[in-house]
Design a protein around this motif. Structure first.
Motif, PDB file in Angstrom:
ATOM      1  N   GLY A 197       0.757  -1.024   0.068  1.00  0.00           N
ATOM      2  CA  GLY A 197      -0.173  -0.079   0.088  1.00  0.00           C
ATOM      3  C   GLY A 197       0.765   1.231   0.051  1.00  0.00           C
ATOM      4  N   ALA A 198       0.027   2.366   0.224  1.00  0.00           N
ATOM      5  CA  ALA A 198       0.784   3.800   0.233  1.00  0.00           C
ATOM      6  C   ALA A 198       1.294   4.245   1.561  1.00  0.00           C
ATOM      7  CB  ALA A 198      -0.105   4.687  -0.486  1.00  0.00           C
ATOM      8  N   VAL A 199       1.245   3.192   2.642  1.00  0.00           N
ATOM      9  CA  VAL A 199       1.477   3.415   4.112  1.00  0.00           C
ATOM     10  C   VAL A 199       2.716   3.842   4.108  1.00  0.00           C
ATOM     11  CG1 VAL A 199       1.634   2.455   6.400  1.00  0.00           C
ATOM     12  CG2 VAL A 199      -0.367   1.860   4.589  1.00  0.00           C
ATOM     13  N   ARG A 200       3.195   4.569   4.818  1.00  0.00           N
ATOM     14  CA  ARG A 200       4.585   5.068   5.124  1.00  0.00           C
ATOM     15  C   ARG A 200       5.246   4.215   6.309  1.00  0.00           C
ATOM     16  NH1 ARG A 200       6.836   9.579   2.521  1.00  0.00           N
ATOM     17  NH2 ARG A 200       8.463   9.881   4.088  1.00  0.00           N
ATOM     18  N   TYR A 201       6.189   3.451   6.120  1.00  0.00           N
ATOM     19  CA  TYR A 201       6.563   2.364   6.954  1.00  0.00           C
ATOM     20  C   TYR A 201       7.951   2.814   7.928  1.00  0.00           C
ATOM     21  CZ  TYR A 201       3.143  -0.803   5.193  1.00  0.00           C
ATOM     22  OH  TYR A 201       2.135  -1.617   4.854  1.00  0.00           O
ATOM     23  N   THR A 202       7.873   2.841   9.060  1.00  0.00           N
ATOM     24  CA  THR A 202       9.028   3.111   9.907  1.00  0.00           C
ATOM     25  C   THR A 202       9.235   2.003  10.861  1.00  0.00           C
ATOM     26  OG1 THR A 202       8.755   5.649   9.567  1.00  0.00           O
ATOM     27  CG2 THR A 202      10.311   4.792  11.376  1.00  0.00           C
ATOM     28  N   THR A 203      10.454   1.306  11.267  1.00  0.00           N
ATOM     29  CA  THR A 203      10.600   0.540  12.084  1.00  0.00           C
ATOM     30  C   THR A 203      11.866   1.260  13.060  1.00  0.00           C
ATOM     31  OG1 THR A 203      12.630  -0.803  11.454  1.00  0.00           O
ATOM     32  CG2 THR A 203      10.403  -1.594  10.605  1.00  0.00           C
ATOM     33  N   ILE A 204      11.666   0.759  14.508  1.00  0.00           N
ATOM     34  CA  ILE A 204      12.718   1.565  15.293  1.00  0.00           C
ATOM     35  C   ILE A 204      13.098   0.442  16.330  1.00  0.00           C
ATOM     36  CG2 ILE A 204      13.025   3.121  17.238  1.00  0.00           C
ATOM     37  CD1 ILE A 204      10.976   4.769  16.228  1.00  0.00           C
ATOM     38  N   ARG A 205      14.342   0.313  16.426  1.00  0.00           N
ATOM     39  CA  ARG A 205      14.981  -0.889  17.050  1.00  0.00           C
ATOM     40  C   ARG A 205      16.269  -0.387  17.915  1.00  0.00           C
ATOM     41  NH1 ARG A 205      17.410  -1.005  12.202  1.00  0.00           N
ATOM     42  NH2 ARG A 205      19.594  -2.082  11.988  1.00  0.00           N
ATOM     43  N   THR A 206      16.625  -1.118  18.960  1.00  0.00           N
ATOM     44  CA  THR A 206      17.546  -0.923  19.701  1.00  0.00           C
ATOM     45  C   THR A 206      18.814  -1.915  19.848  1.00  0.00           C
ATOM     46  OG1 THR A 206      18.142   0.082  22.067  1.00  0.00           O
ATOM     47  CG2 THR A 206      16.386  -1.303  21.998  1.00  0.00           C
ATOM     48  N   LEU A 207      19.928  -1.788  19.978  1.00  0.00           N
ATOM     49  CA  LEU A 207      20.977  -2.897  20.296  1.00  0.00           C
ATOM     50  C   LEU A 207      20.756  -3.654  21.672  1.00  0.00           C
ATOM     51  CD1 LEU A 207      24.310  -1.542  18.897  1.00  0.00           C
ATOM     52  CD2 LEU A 207      22.685  -3.012  17.904  1.00  0.00           C
ATOM     53  N   GLN A 208      20.136  -3.098  22.474  1.00  0.00           N
ATOM     54  CA  GLN A 208      20.072  -3.484  24.033  1.00  0.00           C
ATOM     55  C   GLN A 208      18.562  -4.305  24.039  1.00  0.00           C
ATOM     56  OE1 GLN A 208      20.604   0.096  23.927  1.00  0.00           O
ATOM     57  NE2 GLN A 208      23.069  -0.517  23.770  1.00  0.00           N
TER      58      GLN A 208
END
Length: 264
Positions: free
Chosen positions: A192-203
Motif C-alpha cells: 500500500g501507500a502506507v509510510r513504514y518506519t521501524t525503530i530498534r535498539t541494540l539492547q
C-alpha cells in the motif's frame, strides 16, 4: 503442568520487561517533551489520530507515557490493548484490531489513522495491513522493537524444555521460522501507500537478533545506536525513552531521521 509452564513463560517475559524498564528509567527523566510550537500543535491536532498498540502482556497503562507525549504534541491519541494481553493467535488479534480502527475512524471522522505499535503489536498491525485490507485505513505505521522476522527468545523456550512456548500461541508464532511469519513476510513487506518506519535498539532483550526488527521493501529502518551510540534503551524502554520518541515524532510528520540523543 501446562498452566504452570505458561505461567513461567509469562513470568520470564515480565521479568525481562521490568528489567528493561529499570534500565530505561535509571536516570532522572522528565516524561514531558519540549512544548510544541503553536503551528506544530495545530498541525498535529488536524493530523491523523494515532493508535498506540500494545505488545505481549502489555496492559494499556504501560503505554500511557507514550500516549501522554503524543497528546502533549496535540495528537488525538488512543491506546489499544491486545485481546487476552496478546497471548492468543495473532491473526485473531488483528481482526479485533481492524474493528477498533474502524471505531476510532468513526468516532473522530478521520479517513485514516496512524499506528505506533510496540513489540507483538507491530505484528498484529502488519497482519491487518497485509492480510485484512488495512492499507486503506492507515497512513503511517511505526513499529518499536517488533520481531518482524522472529526472535530467538521464543525459540529458546523449547530449548529450556518448556515445550513449544508452553502453549502460548503468540510466542509460537513469533518463533524464527514459524508458519505465521513465513506467511506474513512472503512477498512485499510494505504493501500500500502506507509510510513504514521501524525503530530498534541494540539492547533489546526480547528481540534477538535485533536485526529481525526491520522490514524490507522501502521502509525507514532506524537503529537508535546508529545515531546515538551511548544511548541505552531496552525493549520496554522503547516506549519510555525520549530519544525513541523523537524518532516517532519525526515519522508522524514524514520528517527526516534526526533523533535527539539527549531527549529525556
Amino acid at each position: 503442568m501446562l498452566l504452570r509452564k505458561t505461567a513461567l513463560v509469562v513470568s520470564l517475559v515480565a521479568a525481562a520487561l521490568f528489567a528493561s524498564a529499570g534500565a530505561a528509567t535509571a536516570a532522572p527523566a522528565d516524561p514531558t517533551p519540549a512544548p510544541a510550537t503553536p503551528e506544530a500543535f495545530a498541525a498535529a491536532a488536524a493530523a491523523n489520530p494515532v493508535i498506540v498498540v500494545g505488545g505481549l502482556s502489555g496492559i494499556a497503562v504501560a503505554y500511557e507515557p507514550m500516549a501522554a507525549r503524543l497528546r502533549a504534541d496535540g495528537y488525538r491519541t488512543f491506546i489499544y490493548q491486545l485481546p487476552g494481553l496478546g497471548l492468543g493467535d495473532i491473526p485473531t488479534s488483528a481482526r479485533a484490531f481492524a474493528t477498533y480502527v474502524d471505531q476510532v475512524r468513526a468516532s473522530t471522522g478521520a479517513a485514516t489513522v496512524d499506528v505506533v505499535a510496540h513489540s507483538e503489536g507491530g505484528l498484529v498491525s502488519r497482519y491487518y495491513l497485509k492480510r485484512l485490507g488495512g492499507t486503506a485505513a492507515i497512513g503511517r505505521y511505526v513499529s518499536l522493537g517488533t520481531p518482524h522476522y522472529g526472535t530467538y527468545v521464543a525459540n529458546i523456550v523449547a530449548f529450556l524444555g518448556l515445550g513449544s512456548c508452553a502453549g502460548v500461541v503468540a510466542c509460537q508464532q513469533m518463533t524464527i521460522g514459524s508458519a505465521f511469519l513465513a506467511d506474513l513476510n512472503a512477498g512485499d513487506d510494505t504493501p500500500g501507500a502506507v509510510r513504514y518506519t521501524t525503530i530498534r535498539t541494540l539492547q533489546d532483550e526480547l528481540v534477538r537478533p535485533t536485526g529481525n526488527a526491520v522490514v524490507n521493501d522501502g521502509a525507514t529502518n532506524v537503529l537508535i545506536q546508529a545515531y546515538c551510540p551511548l544511548r541505552v534503551v531496552g525493549h520496554l524502554g522503547l516506549v519510555l525513552d525520549g530519544t525513541a520518541y523523537t524518532i516517532v515524532r519525526g515519522a508522524l510528520v514524514d520528517g527526516p531521521v534526526r533523533p535527539n540523543c539527549l531527549a529525556l
